[in-house]
Design a protein around this motif. Sequence first.
Motif, PDB file in Angstrom:
ATOM      1  N   ARG A   1      43.934  43.893  -4.487  1.00  0.00           N
ATOM      2  CA  ARG A   1      45.386  43.802  -4.656  1.00  0.00           C
ATOM      3  C   ARG A   1      45.752  42.762  -5.702  1.00  0.00           C
ATOM      4  O   ARG A   1      46.608  43.002  -6.561  1.00  0.00           O
ATOM      5  CB  ARG A   1      46.031  43.442  -3.316  1.00  0.00           C
ATOM      6  N   ASP A   2      45.116  41.600  -5.623  1.00  0.00           N
ATOM      7  CA  ASP A   2      45.483  40.482  -6.491  1.00  0.00           C
ATOM      8  C   ASP A   2      44.821  40.547  -7.866  1.00  0.00           C
ATOM      9  O   ASP A   2      45.278  39.881  -8.802  1.00  0.00           O
ATOM     10  CB  ASP A   2      45.128  39.160  -5.805  1.00  0.00           C
ATOM     11  N   ASP A   3      43.760  41.314  -8.000  1.00  0.00           N
ATOM     12  CA  ASP A   3      43.061  41.443  -9.282  1.00  0.00           C
ATOM     13  C   ASP A   3      42.791  42.929  -9.534  1.00  0.00           C
ATOM     14  O   ASP A   3      41.749  43.459  -9.141  1.00  0.00           O
ATOM     15  CB  ASP A   3      41.745  40.658  -9.256  1.00  0.00           C
TER      16      ASP A   3
ATOM     17  N   ARG B   1      39.587  47.131  -8.947  1.00  0.00           N
ATOM     18  CA  ARG B   1      39.780  48.441  -8.335  1.00  0.00           C
ATOM     19  C   ARG B   1      38.753  49.434  -8.855  1.00  0.00           C
ATOM     20  O   ARG B   1      38.405  49.441 -10.030  1.00  0.00           O
ATOM     21  CB  ARG B   1      41.201  48.947  -8.590  1.00  0.00           C
TER      22      ARG B   1
ATOM     23  N   ARG C   1      38.451  33.997   1.146  1.00  0.00           N
ATOM     24  CA  ARG C   1      39.754  33.371   0.911  1.00  0.00           C
ATOM     25  C   ARG C   1      40.531  33.401   2.221  1.00  0.00           C
ATOM     26  O   ARG C   1      41.488  34.164   2.388  1.00  0.00           O
ATOM     27  CB  ARG C   1      40.527  34.105  -0.176  1.00  0.00           C
TER      28      ARG C   1
ATOM     29  N   ALA D   1      44.379  33.227   2.392  1.00  0.00           N
ATOM     30  CA  ALA D   1      45.056  34.450   1.946  1.00  0.00           C
ATOM     31  C   ALA D   1      45.012  35.508   3.042  1.00  0.00           C
ATOM     32  O   ALA D   1      46.000  36.236   3.265  1.00  0.00           O
ATOM     33  CB  ALA D   1      44.397  34.982   0.676  1.00  0.00           C
ATOM     34  N   TYR D   2      43.878  35.597   3.755  1.00  0.00           N
ATOM     35  CA  TYR D   2      43.759  36.593   4.832  1.00  0.00           C
ATOM     36  C   TYR D   2      44.698  36.244   5.983  1.00  0.00           C
ATOM     37  O   TYR D   2      45.356  37.112   6.560  1.00  0.00           O
ATOM     38  CB  TYR D   2      42.316  36.664   5.351  1.00  0.00           C
TER      39      TYR D   2
ATOM     40  N   GLU E   1      47.453  34.513   5.833  1.00  0.00           N
ATOM     41  CA  GLU E   1      48.836  34.734   5.405  1.00  0.00           C
ATOM     42  C   GLU E   1      49.214  36.207   5.527  1.00  0.00           C
ATOM     43  O   GLU E   1      50.290  36.558   6.030  1.00  0.00           O
ATOM     44  CB  GLU E   1      49.006  34.256   3.964  1.00  0.00           C
ATOM     45  N   ALA E   2      48.311  37.094   5.081  1.00  0.00           N
ATOM     46  CA  ALA E   2      48.572  38.528   5.181  1.00  0.00           C
ATOM     47  C   ALA E   2      48.614  38.969   6.645  1.00  0.00           C
ATOM     48  O   ALA E   2      49.448  39.794   7.029  1.00  0.00           O
ATOM     49  CB  ALA E   2      47.500  39.308   4.425  1.00  0.00           C
TER      50      ALA E   2
ATOM     51  N   LYS F   1      51.740  45.165  -0.202  1.00  0.00           N
ATOM     52  CA  LYS F   1      50.897  45.943  -1.125  1.00  0.00           C
ATOM     53  C   LYS F   1      49.479  46.118  -0.573  1.00  0.00           C
ATOM     54  O   LYS F   1      48.491  46.079  -1.313  1.00  0.00           O
ATOM     55  CB  LYS F   1      50.859  45.282  -2.514  1.00  0.00           C
TER      56      LYS F   1
END
Length: 335
Positions: free
Chosen positions: A2-4, A8, A58, A61-62, A64-65, A118
Amino acid sequence: MRDDPSLRSRPIAVGGSSEQRGVISTCNYEARHFGVRSAMSSIAAKKLCPDLIILPHRMEAYREASVSMRHIFYQYTDLVEPLSLDEAYLDVSDSEYCGGSATRIAEQIRQRVYDELKLTVSAGVAPNKFLAKVASDWNKPNGLFVITPNAVDSFVLRLPVSKIFGVGKATNTRLAEINIKTCADLRRFSIFELKQRFGQLGVRLYELCRGIDNREVSPSRRRKSLSVENTFPQDLRDLASCLNRLPELLQQLASRLRRIDDDYVVVKIFVKIKFADFTQTTIERSGSTLTPSEFQSLCCDAYARKESPVRLLGVGVRFVDLREDQPFYQLDLFE
């Protein structure tokens, strides 16, 4: 991914470095096509997929999501039982949203998670926890699968026994030895026969192969244990090396225990060892004292089971939760 966006469609994994004896925590579907999976050593993963990109964890980040997703869940029901950072049971039986339709609620939650975070999520809709879990895995990634009450029996009859919670590789092999491959095969056996062969698991097998699961969604999930462990860059060659590593692990354990509230009572201590060949053993003992000598004794007993190089060493405790309805604990008779 998602962030980079450059990641993908490329095989990626999260875990430790292959140069430092790391282990894969998870990977995307592009990597899974090569046979990469969680809990696999990073070295083995790179052998299967030389182009695999291994990224560091991370956790913030996990988390937070995860918190953001749960905020969405709680807007539809208060009955949310988290299983991990990215998985939860929701009981929407009495929810007034979407006209009370569990399917429409699941669709709306999936869309909101994508619009707001996202991230894609898969969902399973079913009358109970067992079937909902199976359904959530049915159309991965980014899918929705619904098992209506009327379809439960026909769905479960065709279900492979490997999909039943509690049936791991060893149990699946034992079932295959008596020609049990699907839940339909499992139904040929009475509850008495299954219990005789598989103990208490046999009772669960009897119920689950009929789609029966009466567990309620429990909004409050409390700890049963706490542990710390370390995978070492080089194998610990002997028992003395293992004992030398215990103090730092015990210090970490004590630090984490200080953050646990007073409603938990320690009733057992344990030591876990994973040997260089990835076989592992755990020895535990009743007791509430976390003295170094007790853990040293357990470590000696655990190491004696194989007496070979050690790649991972762990220490931990098991709790009784005084906030539970029945805070009792059955002690071992002969200890």
